[in-house]
Motif scaffolding. Structure first.
Motif, PDB file in Angstrom:
ATOM      1  N   UNK A  69       0.833  -1.218   0.000  1.00 15.89           N
ATOM      2  CA  UNK A  69       0.000   0.000   0.000  1.00 15.89           C
ATOM      3  C   UNK A  69       0.863   1.262   0.000  1.00 15.89           C
ATOM      4  N   UNK A  70       1.874   1.278   0.883  1.00 16.62           N
ATOM      5  CA  UNK A  70       2.685   2.500   1.021  1.00 16.62           C
ATOM      6  C   UNK A  70       3.469   2.761  -0.263  1.00 16.62           C
ATOM      7  N   UNK A  71       4.047   1.693  -0.814  1.00 19.84           N
ATOM      8  CA  UNK A  71       4.814   1.858  -2.059  1.00 19.84           C
ATOM      9  C   UNK A  71       3.915   2.320  -3.205  1.00 19.84           C
ATOM     10  N   UNK A  72       2.726   1.728  -3.249  1.00 15.72           N
ATOM     11  CA  UNK A  72       1.799   2.074  -4.330  1.00 15.72           C
ATOM     12  C   UNK A  72       1.384   3.543  -4.237  1.00 15.72           C
ATOM     13  N   UNK A  73       1.103   3.963  -3.020  1.00 17.69           N
ATOM     14  CA  UNK A  73       0.713   5.371  -2.811  1.00 17.69           C
ATOM     15  C   UNK A  73       1.820   6.311  -3.292  1.00 17.69           C
ATOM     16  N   UNK A  74       3.057   5.963  -2.958  1.00 18.62           N
ATOM     17  CA  UNK A  74       4.192   6.796  -3.394  1.00 18.62           C
ATOM     18  C   UNK A  74       4.317   6.809  -4.912  1.00 18.62           C
ATOM     19  N   UNK A  75       4.111   5.654  -5.522  1.00 18.39           N
ATOM     20  CA  UNK A  75       4.241   5.564  -6.986  1.00 18.39           C
ATOM     21  C   UNK A  75       3.155   6.395  -7.675  1.00 18.39           C
ATOM     22  N   UNK A  76       1.954   6.365  -7.098  1.00 19.82           N
ATOM     23  CA  UNK A  76       0.883   7.195  -7.666  1.00 19.82           C
ATOM     24  C   UNK A  76       1.249   8.674  -7.517  1.00 19.82           C
ATOM     25  N   UNK A  77       1.704   9.049  -6.336  1.00 18.87           N
ATOM     26  CA  UNK A  77       2.014  10.471  -6.071  1.00 18.87           C
ATOM     27  C   UNK A  77       3.105  10.985  -7.010  1.00 18.87           C
ATOM     28  N   UNK A  78       4.011  10.096  -7.401  1.00 17.05           N
ATOM     29  CA  UNK A  78       5.144  10.528  -8.233  1.00 17.05           C
ATOM     30  C   UNK A  78       4.880  10.332  -9.726  1.00 17.05           C
ATOM     31  N   UNK A  79       3.697   9.836 -10.083  1.00 22.88           N
ATOM     32  CA  UNK A  79       3.453   9.410 -11.463  1.00 22.88           C
ATOM     33  C   UNK A  79       3.445  10.598 -12.448  1.00 22.88           C
ATOM     34  N   UNK A  80       4.148  10.399 -13.539  1.00 24.66           N
ATOM     35  CA  UNK A  80       4.110  11.384 -14.641  1.00 24.66           C
ATOM     36  C   UNK A  80       3.905  10.647 -15.970  1.00 24.66           C
ATOM     37  N   UNK A  85      -0.575  14.640 -15.306  1.00 24.10           N
ATOM     38  CA  UNK A  85       0.335  15.001 -14.208  1.00 24.10           C
ATOM     39  C   UNK A  85       0.713  16.487 -14.288  1.00 24.10           C
ATOM     40  N   UNK A  86       0.603  17.057 -15.487  1.00 21.81           N
ATOM     41  CA  UNK A  86       0.982  18.469 -15.647  1.00 21.81           C
ATOM     42  C   UNK A  86      -0.127  19.410 -15.181  1.00 21.81           C
ATOM     43  N   UNK A  87      -1.366  18.919 -15.143  1.00 20.55           N
ATOM     44  CA  UNK A  87      -2.486  19.826 -14.823  1.00 20.55           C
ATOM     45  C   UNK A  87      -3.100  19.549 -13.445  1.00 20.55           C
ATOM     46  N   UNK A  88      -2.737  18.436 -12.831  1.00 22.92           N
ATOM     47  CA  UNK A  88      -3.329  18.122 -11.519  1.00 22.92           C
ATOM     48  C   UNK A  88      -2.767  19.037 -10.439  1.00 22.92           C
ATOM     49  N   UNK A 149      -6.315   8.473 -11.328  1.00 21.91           N
ATOM     50  CA  UNK A 149      -5.858   9.086 -10.068  1.00 21.91           C
ATOM     51  C   UNK A 149      -5.634  10.592 -10.192  1.00 21.91           C
ATOM     52  N   UNK A 150      -5.788  11.123 -11.408  1.00 18.35           N
ATOM     53  CA  UNK A 150      -5.624  12.571 -11.616  1.00 18.35           C
ATOM     54  C   UNK A 150      -6.858  13.130 -12.308  1.00 18.35           C
ATOM     55  N   UNK A 151      -7.124  14.388 -12.047  1.00 20.04           N
ATOM     56  CA  UNK A 151      -8.303  15.033 -12.643  1.00 20.04           C
ATOM     57  C   UNK A 151      -8.061  15.370 -14.109  1.00 20.04           C
ATOM     58  N   UNK A 152      -8.951  14.945 -14.988  1.00 17.41           N
ATOM     59  CA  UNK A 152      -8.883  15.435 -16.368  1.00 17.41           C
ATOM     60  C   UNK A 152      -9.361  16.899 -16.397  1.00 17.41           C
ATOM     61  N   UNK A 153      -8.655  17.756 -17.128  1.00 14.65           N
ATOM     62  CA  UNK A 153      -9.044  19.176 -17.162  1.00 14.65           C
ATOM     63  C   UNK A 153     -10.500  19.341 -17.597  1.00 14.65           C
TER      64      UNK A 153
END
Ligand code: URA
Length: 250
Positions: A69-80, A85-88, A149-153
């Motif tokens: 869980x912790x690793x996955x959360x970090x990977x999501x947070x760092x995802x590009x 990822x540019x607009x979230x 996991x990110x908002x579409x504009x």
């Protein structure tokens, strides 16, 4: 739950005048994977339609396999991996009880969620909470995630590459959580999870089986759609009761 309390929750869903029926008796046969003809044959006997199209074949290992869980959360947070990822403002990983039996899956964060970093916190989230409470499930008791996991504009529909890049995160969340049932809200999430383009009205009121572990999956309307189309809240309520019955049989 007392009937007064349930009435209160139904009122919050906009269904004040509803009579709540109890789930039917425990004698009905269990849910099972089925071919189309077996599904047809089961329908009158069980009240459940078992969808043949969604019986998944065991899949290959995906990109996020093995992360905790912790690793996955970090990977999501760092995802590009895609342009979102540019607009979230921030990623929206998911929230809830890691022992939850119910996994609720929506489409993608909206503006409120993008700000808060938590799924379903805006108006649609308030309605989702009321829908869950109406079947005796406080939000704290379930796990809630989105296919993106990110908002579409401008809340536009997710693009195929965004969904493809993001989907392994949800797959890993499902593997880690091992839910007893998945409740999928809305056409887009349902299409992504079931890999189909069948209309939502034909996907609801059936038990689909997700993935190699064949997790029962029930589809209903997205709460944002229900806010725009309150006349379909009745059908959503039927779906919620259906999901509750499916879960009770598991
Ligand atoms: N709609 C979704 O599908 N998910 C959210 O988190 C919020 C709104």
């Amino acid at each position: 739950m007392t009937s007064a309390l349930r009435r209160e929750y139904l009122a919050a869903m906009g269904l004040e005048s509803w009579v709540v029926r109890q789930p039917s008796g425990a004698g009905a046969p269990p849910i099972m994977a089925a071919t189309a003809s077996v599904a047809q044959a089961l329908r009158p006997a069980t009240g459940f339609e078992v969808a043949a199209d969604a019986v998944a074949k065991p899949g290959a290992l995906h990109r996020e396999a093995g992360f905790d869980w912790a690793q996955l959360r970090e990977r999501v947070a760092a995802c590009t991996r895609c342009g979102l990822s540019a607009t979230r403002t921030q990623t929206v990983f998911g929230v809830g009880n890691l022992q939850a039996q119910w996994l609720i899956v929506g489409e993608a964060p909206g503006a409120d969620e993008d700000r808060a970093g938590e799924p379903f916190v805006g108006r649609a989230g308030q309605l989702l909470n009321a829908m869950l409470r109406a079947i005796g499930l406080p939000r704290e008791q379930v796990y809630i995630a989105n296919t993106l996991k990110c908002r579409p504009p401008q809340n536009r529909d997710p693009q195929p590459n965004e969904t493809a890049e993001c989907f392994p995160f949800l797959e890993r969340q499902i593997e880690l959580l091992k839910p007893k049932i998945m409740l999928v809200v809305g056409r887009i999430a349902a299409h992504n999870l079931l890999r189909t383009e069948v209309s939502l009205s034909r996907l609801r009121q059936q038990v689909h089986l997700f993935g190699a572990s064949r997790i029962p999956l029930v589809v209903t309307y997205h709460p944002a759609y229900l806010l725009r189309t309150p006349s379909d809240k009745r059908k959503a309520w039927e779906d919620l009761k259906f999901a509750r019955e499916v879960s009770a049989r598991g």
